[in-house]
Structure formats: C-alpha cells, structure tokens
Design an enzyme around this catalytic site. Structure first.
Site, PDB file in Angstrom:
ATOM      1  N   TYR A 170       0.856  -1.195   0.000  1.00 39.54           N
ATOM      2  CA  TYR A 170       0.000   0.000   0.000  1.00 39.54           C
ATOM      3  C   TYR A 170       0.887   1.239   0.000  1.00 39.54           C
ATOM      4  CZ  TYR A 170      -4.240  -2.731   1.078  1.00 39.54           C
ATOM      5  OH  TYR A 170      -5.293  -3.616   1.034  1.00 39.54           O
TER       6      TYR A 170
HETATM    7  N1  LIG Z   1      -7.392  -7.457  -0.080  1.00 41.14           N
HETATM    8  C1  LIG Z   1      -7.594  -6.633  -1.080  1.00 41.14           C
HETATM    9  O1  LIG Z   1      -7.360  -6.966  -2.249  1.00 41.14           O
HETATM   10  C2  LIG Z   1      -8.115  -5.258  -0.788  1.00 41.14           C
HETATM   11  C3  LIG Z   1      -8.524  -4.429  -1.860  1.00 41.14           C
HETATM   12  C4  LIG Z   1      -9.045  -3.186  -1.546  1.00 41.14           C
HETATM   13  C5  LIG Z   1      -9.112  -2.762  -0.230  1.00 41.14           C
HETATM   14  N2  LIG Z   1      -8.657  -3.555   0.791  1.00 41.14           N
HETATM   15  C6  LIG Z   1      -8.736  -3.119   2.203  1.00 41.14           C
HETATM   16  O2  LIG Z   1     -10.045  -2.657   2.476  1.00 41.14           O
HETATM   17  C7  LIG Z   1      -9.999  -1.310   2.951  1.00 41.14           C
HETATM   18  C8  LIG Z   1     -11.266  -0.598   2.546  1.00 41.14           C
HETATM   19  O3  LIG Z   1     -11.380  -0.607   1.127  1.00 41.14           O
HETATM   20  P1  LIG Z   1     -11.885   0.688   0.366  1.00 41.14           P
HETATM   21  O4  LIG Z   1     -11.041   1.875   0.772  1.00 41.14           O
HETATM   22  O5  LIG Z   1     -11.973   0.360  -1.066  1.00 41.14           O
HETATM   23  O6  LIG Z   1     -13.331   0.852   1.030  1.00 41.14           O
HETATM   24  P2  LIG Z   1     -14.641   1.626   0.552  1.00 41.14           P
HETATM   25  O7  LIG Z   1     -15.407   1.869   1.798  1.00 41.14           O
HETATM   26  O8  LIG Z   1     -15.331   0.894  -0.532  1.00 41.14           O
HETATM   27  O9  LIG Z   1     -14.107   3.002  -0.044  1.00 41.14           O
HETATM   28  C9  LIG Z   1     -13.504   3.967   0.796  1.00 41.14           C
HETATM   29  C10 LIG Z   1     -13.483   5.322   0.093  1.00 41.14           C
HETATM   30  O10 LIG Z   1     -14.818   5.790  -0.095  1.00 41.14           O
HETATM   31  C11 LIG Z   1     -14.908   7.162   0.242  1.00 41.14           C
HETATM   32  N3  LIG Z   1     -15.715   7.248   1.488  1.00 41.14           N
HETATM   33  C12 LIG Z   1     -15.629   6.420   2.575  1.00 41.14           C
HETATM   34  N4  LIG Z   1     -16.551   6.755   3.501  1.00 41.14           N
HETATM   35  C13 LIG Z   1     -17.236   7.796   3.004  1.00 41.14           C
HETATM   36  C14 LIG Z   1     -18.318   8.553   3.502  1.00 41.14           C
HETATM   37  N5  LIG Z   1     -18.866   8.290   4.689  1.00 41.14           N
HETATM   38  N6  LIG Z   1     -18.790   9.574   2.727  1.00 41.14           N
HETATM   39  C15 LIG Z   1     -18.247   9.832   1.503  1.00 41.14           C
HETATM   40  N7  LIG Z   1     -17.209   9.152   0.975  1.00 41.14           N
HETATM   41  C16 LIG Z   1     -16.703   8.121   1.723  1.00 41.14           C
HETATM   42  C17 LIG Z   1     -13.479   7.648   0.440  1.00 41.14           C
HETATM   43  O11 LIG Z   1     -12.903   7.969  -0.829  1.00 41.14           O
HETATM   44  P3  LIG Z   1     -12.917   9.451  -1.484  1.00 41.14           P
HETATM   45  O12 LIG Z   1     -13.212  10.441  -0.395  1.00 41.14           O
HETATM   46  O13 LIG Z   1     -11.580   9.593  -2.074  1.00 41.14           O
HETATM   47  O14 LIG Z   1     -14.000   9.403  -2.523  1.00 41.14           O
HETATM   48  C18 LIG Z   1     -12.806   6.385   0.944  1.00 41.14           C
HETATM   49  O15 LIG Z   1     -11.411   6.382   0.773  1.00 41.14           O
HETATM   50  C19 LIG Z   1      -8.686  -0.761   2.398  1.00 41.14           C
HETATM   51  O16 LIG Z   1      -8.200   0.346   3.124  1.00 41.14           O
HETATM   52  C20 LIG Z   1      -7.790  -1.966   2.545  1.00 41.14           C
HETATM   53  O17 LIG Z   1      -7.333  -2.070   3.875  1.00 41.14           O
HETATM   54  C21 LIG Z   1      -8.186  -4.809   0.518  1.00 41.14           C
END
Ligand SMILES: NC(=O)c1ccc[n+]([C@@H]2O[C@H](COP(=O)([O-])OP(=O)(O)OC[C@H]3O[C@@H](n4cnc5c(N)ncnc54)[C@H](OP(=O)(O)O)[C@@H]3O)[C@@H](O)[C@H]2O)c1
Length: 358
Positions: free
Chosen positions: A67
């Site tokens: 990351y």
């Molecule tokens: N194993 C894997 O292959 C894999 C892959 C992906 C992720 N992960 C893990 O899963 C975690 C979460 O994944 P994700 O970041 O993709 O989760 P997600 O919840 O789908 O997306 C998070 C993004 O959505 C926006 N956001 C989140 N809460 C919000 C709210 N209340 N209001 C408005 N916008 C909001 C923000 O981006 P913006 O503000 O930039 O729009 C934030 O960075 C990662 O940090 C990582 O640890 C693992």
C-alpha cells in the site's frame, strides 16, 4: 474525543473465525494512508483517524506491504510506537505483490518471497510480530502446500500469530484449510474478499466454504470505493473523490460506475432516507450483518468519513428494507446452482424436504 460509548456496536468484539482472536466488527483499512497513489491522505489526517478509531474502542488495523509503496505500514509503525499502543491493536498486513519488477522472486507466494516480505513488514511496522498475516492474492502457480507450510513455520517462529487468505478462489482456500487440518499446521483464521451490495459473488462459493471450514470473512471495499455513499450520479463525479481520480485506471476494482450499480445505490439512498441514517451507514450495516462476516474493513480519507462510517452499527435494518436491498443486488447464480434449488432438491429429498441441522 470519542469514548467506548460513542459508536454503539464497535466494541462488541467478535472472534475471528475459529480462532481465539477478538476483533472489532469494523476494521480500519489503511490503503488510503499516504498520497502516493493520488487518492489517499497525509500523515496528520491519518493520525487523527487512528486516534479517533482507537479512542472509540476499535482494535483492528488492516494494511499491506505494497500500500502506497510501503508508506501505509510506515505511518502505522511510527504512530503505534509513539503512542505505545502496539499490544492493544490487532495489526494485519499482507504479502504477494512485487517489490522489484526485475526480480521474479521479489513477488508471488513462494517461500523465498514470503520470508523476505515478512522481514520488510516487521521493519516498517516497527514491531517484532504481526497479528494476522494475509496472502494478498493468489499468484496462480505456487503450490498450496508451500504457502501453508511456510506460514505455519512463521507462526512457530513467533513472527506472525494468525494466517489469512485474501483474493483466492474458493477451491484454493478449501484446500489450504484441509491441508492445515491434516498436517496439524496453523489454520486459516480469516478470508479477505471484496463484498458489498454491488459485489456479492462470494456468496456462491466463499461464504459457504468459510462457514463450513471455520474462517471469518472480512469484506473489503464495502462502499464500492465510495459509490454506495450516494455521492456519484450517473452523469457526475465529485472532483475530490477516488472514482474521479481513478477513472482512467485499468484496475477493474475501480470500474464501479455502471448502470446496475446505480440501480442498487438508488435503493440504498431510499432506505437511508426512510431510516434517517446515511447511505454509507446503511451499506456498511447490511454487509457487516451478513452470514459469515466477522469484521468489515472500512476506508476513510477524511475524519468526517470515519465518523459517518463508525455509526453504521447503531441500528438494525428492518426486515422489509433488507429484503429490498437483497432483491435489487441479487447476484446471478450460474451452473451448478440451479441444481441446489427447490425443484431439483425436492427430487432428491422426497416428501420430507431438505433436513435442517440442529
Ligand atoms: N485485499 C484486497 O485486495 C483489498 C482491496 C481493496 C481494499 N482492501 C482493504 O479494504 C480497505 C477498505 O477498502 P476501500 O477503501 O476500497 O473501502 P470503501 O469503503 O469501498 O471506499 C472507501 C473510500 O470511499 C470514500 N468514502 C468512505 N466513507 C465515506 C463517507 N462516509 N462519505 C463519503 N465518501 C466516503 C473515500 O474515498 P474518497 O473520499 O476519495 O472518494 C474512501 O477512501 C482498504 O483500506 C484496505 O485495507 C483490501
């Protein structure tokens, strides 16, 4: 400053799979720690996010060696060392992705890479053990035996405490767990898989396997990279948002802005309005309460987003609203699933129907 009563449900710690490890039902994802990828946050913002999450009683951090090129692990390492909080936090990190494209063994799931990768993560995290060590992604080639035996030896050596598998086919994780059981190796405690209202395919193979074999599931991208917050429309993307920054990316994870997903988001918005909760809270509540789920990995680029998301467990989704969400997001069930439906199962079990287990 929040305390353990600020976010109902966050301190209802759950056992991770069939292990003795207790984790909060919302895990702090840290893929946004660092600005290297163009859609993350700076160190001070992330410190505020970690302070808030830990003060509220969260105890589970998810990161990966790759990351933001290692920055995410480094930020967590510095923070935990300075706050003296290492032993109170379940720290999970991952190996698989290449550190040097010119060196074929600097990535993948072979023993040589795993043994190197764990040392790098320990150094960046400023710790002498990793609580949960994830295989990040199936590499198509390394035998399951080699991976599981190497991870078992890392447990014996005290470098890692629990094992997890992320982004693998269901046949692979079933074989890994069965081999571990038969050899007496440390077993797989958890799976990390994409799961949200717009991506429910794991319900077909992975969820039943996890329930049968004692592995907890920790969903990633539960808001579909932010789509399920309702901030995107069919015609517009807010400037300051991940899916705007990543619109040219070849990574399929970011290809969320399609009609089917907007149809699902419309129902999330309607349910949220009726309940008086935010769309993010509705989407996170739904996924966290699905069968097999132990802890949902939430992502937040701003403290205000974390505050919104941590409120996701303060209510119950009424059955009729859950049914609406289920109906609009139902995944396709290709062969052989039609053989597991009432017409054919009726022909198998006869007049008594399918027996349920006590
Ligand atoms: N194993 C894997 O292959 C894999 C892959 C992906 C992720 N992960 C893990 O899963 C975690 C979460 O994944 P994700 O970041 O993709 O989760 P997600 O919840 O789908 O997306 C998070 C993004 O959505 C926006 N956001 C989140 N809460 C919000 C709210 N209340 N209001 C408005 N916008 C909001 C923000 O981006 P913006 O503000 O930039 O729009 C934030 O960075 C990662 O940090 C990582 O640890 C693992």
């Amino acid at each position: 400053m929040p305390d353990h009563s600020t976010y109902p449900g966050l301190t209802s710690y759950r056992l991770l799979g069939r292990s003795g490890l207790r984790v909060s039902p919302l895990c702090l994802g840290t893929m946004t720690f660092g600005t290297e990828w163009g859609w993350g946050a700076d160190e001070q913002t992330n410190r505020d996010i970690m302070d808030h999450y830990l003060d509220a009683g969260g105890n589970f951090f998810d990161t990966a060696d790759r990351y933001t090129g290692g920055t995410s692990e480094e930020m967590i390492g510095r923070y935990l060392a300075e706050r003296g909080k290492r032993h109170e936090v379940v720290v999970a990190t991952k190996f698989t992705f290449s550190h040097n494209p010119a060196d074929p063994n600097s990535g993948g799931n072979g023993r040589k890479h795993i043994m190197d990768a764990v040392e790098g993560s320990l150094r960046r995290l400023q710790t002498d053990y990793i609580d949960l060590y994830w295989l990040h992604c199936w590499d198509l080639v390394t035998p399951v035996e080699e991976v599981m035996q190497t991870l078992d030896r890392l447990v014996t050596a005290g470098k890692i405490r629990y094992i997890g598998l992320s982004d693998t086919p269901a046949w692979y994780l079933s074989r890994a767990q069965t081999l571990a059981e038969w050899h007496g190796w440390a077993k797989v405690a958890a799976l990390q898989l994409e799961y949200s209202l717009v991506e429910r395919n794991i319900e077909l193979e992975h969820v039943p396997a996890a329930l049968e074999l004692g592995m907890g599931i920790t969903p990633w991208s539960p808001l579909a990279s932010g789509l399920l917050t309702g901030k995107y429309s069919r015609t517009e993307k807010p400037e300051d948002s991940r899916l705007k920054v990543t619109e040219e990316s070849p990574n399929p994870v970011f290809h969320k802005l399609i009609d089917r997903n907007f149809d699902i988001t419309d129902v999330v918005l309607a349910v949220a309005k009726e309940l008086g909760h935010s769309p993010a809270q509705v989407a996170l509540n739904w996924v966290t309460n699905r069968p097999g789920i132990t802890s949902t990995i939430i992502g937040a680029r701003k403290l205000s987003q974390l505050e919104d998301n941590l409120g996701a467990l303060s209510f119950s989704l009424p059955i009729e609203m859950e049914a609406k969400l289920n109906a609009v997001s139902e995944p396709a069930r290709p062969f052989p699933w039609m053989f597991f439906t009432p017409p054919i199962q009726g022909a198998i079990h006869g007049d008594h129907g399918v027996p349920s287990r006590p």
